[in-house]
Each structure stands twice: as structure tokens, then as C-alpha cells.
Scaffold this active site. Structure first.
Site, short mmCIF file in Angstrom:
data_model
loop_
_atom_site.label_atom_id
_atom_site.label_comp_id
_atom_site.label_asym_id
_atom_site.label_seq_id
_atom_site.Cartn_x
_atom_site.Cartn_y
_atom_site.Cartn_z
N GLU A 51 0.83 -1.21 0.00
CA GLU A 51 0.00 0.00 0.00
C GLU A 51 0.86 1.26 0.00
O GLU A 51 0.61 2.19 -0.75
CB GLU A 51 -0.93 0.02 1.21
CG GLU A 51 -2.02 -1.01 1.13
CD GLU A 51 -2.89 -1.04 2.38
OE1 GLU A 51 -2.88 -0.06 3.15
OE2 GLU A 51 -3.58 -2.05 2.56
N CYS A 164 -5.88 4.76 3.94
CA CYS A 164 -5.87 3.46 3.27
C CYS A 164 -6.20 2.34 4.24
O CYS A 164 -5.78 2.36 5.40
CB CYS A 164 -4.50 3.20 2.68
SG CYS A 164 -3.86 4.49 1.62
N CYS A 165 -6.93 1.35 3.75
CA CYS A 165 -7.17 0.09 4.45
C CYS A 165 -7.76 0.30 5.85
O CYS A 165 -8.90 0.70 5.97
CB CYS A 165 -5.87 -0.72 4.48
SG CYS A 165 -6.09 -2.42 5.01
N ILE A 166 -7.01 0.09 6.91
CA ILE A 166 -7.52 0.20 8.27
C ILE A 166 -7.39 1.63 8.81
O ILE A 166 -8.03 1.98 9.80
CB ILE A 166 -6.80 -0.81 9.22
CG1 ILE A 166 -7.50 -0.93 10.56
CG2 ILE A 166 -5.34 -0.42 9.43
CD1 ILE A 166 -8.93 -1.42 10.49
N PRO A 168 -8.74 4.47 8.11
CA PRO A 168 -9.92 5.30 8.36
C PRO A 168 -10.40 5.28 9.81
O PRO A 168 -11.11 6.19 10.24
CB PRO A 168 -10.98 4.72 7.41
CG PRO A 168 -10.18 4.20 6.27
CD PRO A 168 -8.94 3.62 6.93
#
Length: 189
Positions: A51, A164-166, A168
Site C-alpha cells: 500500500e 488506506c485500508c484500516i 480510516p
């Protein structure tokens, strides 16, 4: 993954990979100064390398000037990525993040919203372990004060925040009542 942070009628960029963002927005934002905040190095205890790399590649291709930052703190714990098990080692988030940044990284305390047009937080469990305590406390987590200050500063200036991904979960905790989406809003399968 795409996450959209909606605050008080404003939409803020929040993406799992910059290429998923609307092309007109993406091209309009390139040539800008973007801060990327890392959480270590490695999916289980730091920033997810794919990422972080995807974000950096797409920003570079778009002509953005990128500065990388990380908090100068100890990691929550260290994971042996080969075994998938915790290790007894101690590591520093800034030092580990320097692996991804090729040494070109600054302490998060030096991040100035005035010097950047946007901020992006790649995912990986480090975001949930080192930037906040969500991995162990869930919705009752606390957010690192430098991370909180950076998010609030970018929001206060109306500048895009990429998550990104977690990551938030950081915005969900820092901005009570904000709406974040992770992934697709509707699955047609």
C-alpha cells in the site's frame, strides 16, 4: 480500497490506492506537495509495504512532491513476519519507517500543514497498533497526539486526507460523527 471522509458537507480524499480516485481529481491534484505518514515497516506491525509503495508510485507518476513522516515512538510490538508470531524485540516506528522511505523521512512532529497540500496514511496493522490503539481497544481506542494534530490541521485547512485500508479508524476516532466508507458501498455479486 477507497474510503471517503465526509465532514460537514465537505468530502476529503481517502483512498486505498491513489489510482482508484476519480481521474479528474487525481490529475488536478498532481504537482502538489503530499505528506505520507508511515507506521513502521511490515503489514503485521507497521505500514503495509504494498500500500505504501502503491501510494508513492502513483504520487510520483503524477508529479507530486512527497515528504514522508512517522512518529518517533516505540512500536506496540514486533512481529516476526516469517512465523507470523510476536517477537521479543523492541523497534522504533520512525526507524522502521525509514526502511520504506529509504532514510528520507522526518519525525511526525515536524509535519507542517502549511507546507503540504494533502496527507495520506497507508494501511497495515501499524496504523491500528502504532498510530492508535484500535487493535487492542477497538472503538474505545486512543489516537497518537501527533497523528490527531496532523489530521485536525489538514481538516482545519480544508485539505485532502487520504486513508488506506484500516487507517480510516483514525478519522472515525478524531472526527466524531464523520462518515467513512471502506471498500465498495455496494457489492453486485
Amino acid at each position: 480500497m477507497l474510503a471517503l471522509l465526509h465532514l460537514g458537507g465537505r468530502n476529503f480524499l481517502a483512498s486505498g490506492a491513489v489510482q482508484t480516485v476519480n481521474k479528474s481529481y487525481y490529475s488536478a491534484q498532481m504537482g502538489k506537495r503530499v505528506a505520507v505518514v508511515l507506521a513502521g515497516c511490515g503489514v503485521y506491525d507497521g505500514s503495509e509495504i504494498h500500500e505504501a509503495s502503491a501510494v508513492l508510485v502513483h504520487l510520483s507518476r503524477g508529479g507530486a512532491s512527497v515528504n514522508m513522516f512517522a512518529p518517533n515512538i516505540d512500536q506496540m510490538h514486533v512481529v516476526d513476519h516469517l512465523k507470523g508470531e510476536p517477537s521479543q524485540e523492541k523497534r522504533n516506528v520512525l526507524v522502521e519507517s525509514a526502511r520504506l522511505a529509504r532514510g528520507n523521512i522526518k519525525d511526525l512532529s515536524k509535519l507542517s500543514v502549511k507546507d503540504h497540500d494533502a496527507v495520506i496514511f497507508p494501511g497495515g496493522f501499524g496504523a491500528a497498533k502504532n498510530l492508535c490503539t484500535w487493535a487492542v481497544q477497538g472503538k474505545d481506542c486512543s489516537v497518537n497526539e501527533e497523528v490527531r494534530a496532523a489530521l485536525q490541521a489538514f481538516r482545519g485547512e480544508g485539505k485532502p486526507i487520504g486513508l488506506c485500508c484500516i487507517s480510516p479508524v483514525l478519522a472515525a476516532k478524531v472526527f466524531p460523527g464523520c462518515e467513512v466508507t471502506v471498500g465498495l458501498e455496494r457489492d453486485d455479486r
